[in-house]
Design an enzyme around this catalytic site. Structure first.
Site, PDB file in Angstrom:
ATOM      1  CB  ILE A 198      -1.033   0.021   1.152  1.00 45.93           C
ATOM      2  CG1 ILE A 198      -0.366   0.109   2.509  1.00 45.93           C
ATOM      3  CG2 ILE A 198      -1.978  -1.161   1.068  1.00 45.93           C
ATOM      4  CD1 ILE A 198      -1.352   0.450   3.609  1.00 45.93           C
ATOM      5  CG  ASP A 199       4.295   1.782   2.394  1.00 46.97           C
ATOM      6  OD1 ASP A 199       3.181   1.888   2.929  1.00 46.97           O
ATOM      7  OD2 ASP A 199       5.335   1.499   3.017  1.00 46.97           O
ATOM      8  CG  MET A 215      -0.035   2.099   7.505  1.00 46.45           C
ATOM      9  SD  MET A 215      -0.538   0.466   6.929  1.00 46.45           S
ATOM     10  CE  MET A 215      -0.798  -0.348   8.500  1.00 46.45           C
ATOM     11  N   GLY A 216       3.098   4.379   5.651  1.00 46.95           N
ATOM     12  CA  GLY A 216       4.094   4.850   4.688  1.00 46.95           C
ATOM     13  C   GLY A 216       5.424   5.058   5.384  1.00 46.95           C
ATOM     14  NE  ARG A 217       7.174  -0.141   7.136  1.00 46.79           N
ATOM     15  CZ  ARG A 217       7.379  -1.428   6.911  1.00 46.79           C
ATOM     16  NH1 ARG A 217       8.315  -2.082   7.564  1.00 46.79           N
ATOM     17  NH2 ARG A 217       6.654  -2.093   6.040  1.00 46.79           N
ATOM     18  CB  ALA A 238      -5.607  17.607   4.433  1.00 44.60           C
ATOM     19  NE  ARG A 272      -7.812  33.209   6.175  1.00 44.60           N
ATOM     20  CZ  ARG A 272      -7.760  32.198   5.315  1.00 44.60           C
ATOM     21  NH1 ARG A 272      -8.744  32.012   4.462  1.00 44.60           N
ATOM     22  NH2 ARG A 272      -6.751  31.353   5.331  1.00 44.60           N
ATOM     23  CG  HIS A 301      -2.892  -3.200  10.821  1.00 39.23           C
ATOM     24  ND1 HIS A 301      -2.109  -2.737  11.843  1.00 39.23           N
ATOM     25  CD2 HIS A 301      -2.113  -3.954  10.030  1.00 39.23           C
ATOM     26  CE1 HIS A 301      -0.883  -3.211  11.691  1.00 39.23           C
ATOM     27  NE2 HIS A 301      -0.859  -3.952  10.593  1.00 39.23           N
ATOM     28  CD  GLN A 314      -3.442   3.855   7.101  1.00 44.96           C
ATOM     29  OE1 GLN A 314      -2.787   4.499   6.308  1.00 44.96           O
ATOM     30  NE2 GLN A 314      -2.990   3.569   8.306  1.00 44.96           N
TER      31      GLN A 314
END
Ligand code: ADP
Length: 320
Positions: free
Chosen positions: A127-128, A170-172, A187, A212, A250, A252
């Site tokens: 998934i990364d 996630m995403g090491r 975002a 604002r 998890h 994700q």
């Protein structure tokens, strides 16, 4: 002539593995080739856990997340002795080809076996989305959909209560999930390992937004860059900003594979069988610019996947 192909899933599971296994079995049956399933990745190769798999065994799996072949980590397989034992089991089961579905580590295992003379094709699943030789790996799209769904929900409550939320994804080694989910949920910031970040600037922007009366502030953090807790503590210290943290973990990876991942898995599974039958080996099948492409294991494991600078620019423009 290839007559029997073994298939295994290894490393972190990814949604899309099941549609991929299904396509392998269908394609093989069409071509008159047998499939032997190996359970629990390289561990099953060592334990001689082989069993025949036919189209009838794949019913109902296309919509299931995870992998019906199960996955495992197997430290031993990094060593020569285990690799030789695995190859012995492949030969004893009369398998003359192997398909490995997994991430970077699993593809290293696949490459090690092919270096010892077995015909092996790899399929990227992680998934990364950090595997060289394919624009998308199996599981990335589903994981993104999972993340976006949660962030959308958090935004509802964030805007009702004037809150800043920090979402850790996630995403090491890669900020792909964080960057794309930040862009597609609107975002305020993404914190990723590929780009240096300035928390004072981010804090300043949040304070400006509060003035604002823009109440919902979302910051997405890739676990490889920092943690939600660290960012929260620093925002509090720098500018007294109180934030809530959500670590998606998890969540994700779970759930039914998206249509994109089902199609990707089906295309890559079918291609892997055909490439093996054409005598190709030591390559990974991937999709580059919409087209099927094979890339040597040497390149897959030796080269770094480029991060699209245009996406970073877009995120900066849209996060203002
Ligand atoms: P992923 O495939 O998701 O990146 P891991 O990095 O945990 O997951 O690797 C999965 C498995 O692949 C390991 O448990 C091991 O069996 C095998 N593997 C990893 N690195 C190597 C290597 N250098 N040589 C041989 N096998 C490896």
């Amino acid at each position: 002539m290839t007559k029997r192909i073994a298939v295994l899933t290894s490393g972190g599971d990814a949604p899309g593995m099941n549609p991929c296994i299904r396509a392998i079995v269908y394609e093989a049956e069409e071509k008159g080739v047998e499939i032997y399933a190996v359970k629990r990745g390289f561990l099953g190769l060592l334990d001689n856990d082989f069993s025949p798999m036919q189209v009838k065994d794949t019913s109902g799996i296309i919509q299931r997340g995870g992998t019906i072949l199960r996955s495992a980590r197997c430290e031993e397989f990094k060593y020569e002795e285990a690799q030789k034992e695995g190859i012995k089991n492949l030969i004893n089961n009369n398998c003359d080809g192997l398909i490995v579905i997994g991430g970077d580590g699993s593809l290293r295992g696949a490459s090690a076996i092919s270096d010892r003379g077995v015909n092996v094709i790899g399929i990227p699943a992680s998934i990364d989305n950090d595997i060289y030789g394919t624009d998308m790996s199996l599981g990335v799209d589903t994981a993104l959909n999972n993340i976006v769904e949660v962030i959308d929900k958090i935004k509802d409550t964030a805007s009702s209560h004037e809150r800043t939320f920090i979402i850790e994804v996630m995403g090491r080694g890669s900020g792909y999930l964080a960057l794309i989910s930040a862009i597609t949920t609107g975002a305020e910031a993404a914190i990723i390992p590929e780009v240096e970040y300035d928390l004072e600037k981010i804090a300043g922007r949040i304070l400006e937004r509060y003035k604002r009366h823009k109440t919902a502030n979302i910051i997405v953090v890739a676990e490889g860059a920092s943690t939600g807790y660290q960012i929260s503590r620093k925002l509090s210290k720098i500018a007294n900003i109180i934030s809530k943290i959500t670590v998606l973990g998890h969540l994700q990876r779970g759930g039914s594979p998206s249509s994109f991942d089902r199609l990707l898995g089906s295309r890559l599974g079918s291609a892997a069988v055909n490439r093996l039958l054409q005598g190709e080996s030591s390559v990974m099948v991937g999709i580059v610019k919409g087209k099927l492409k094979t890339t040597s294991f040497d390149d897959v494991l030796g080269k770094k996947k480029d991060f699209d600078e245009n996406l970073i620019k877009l995120a900066k423009t849209l996060g203002k």
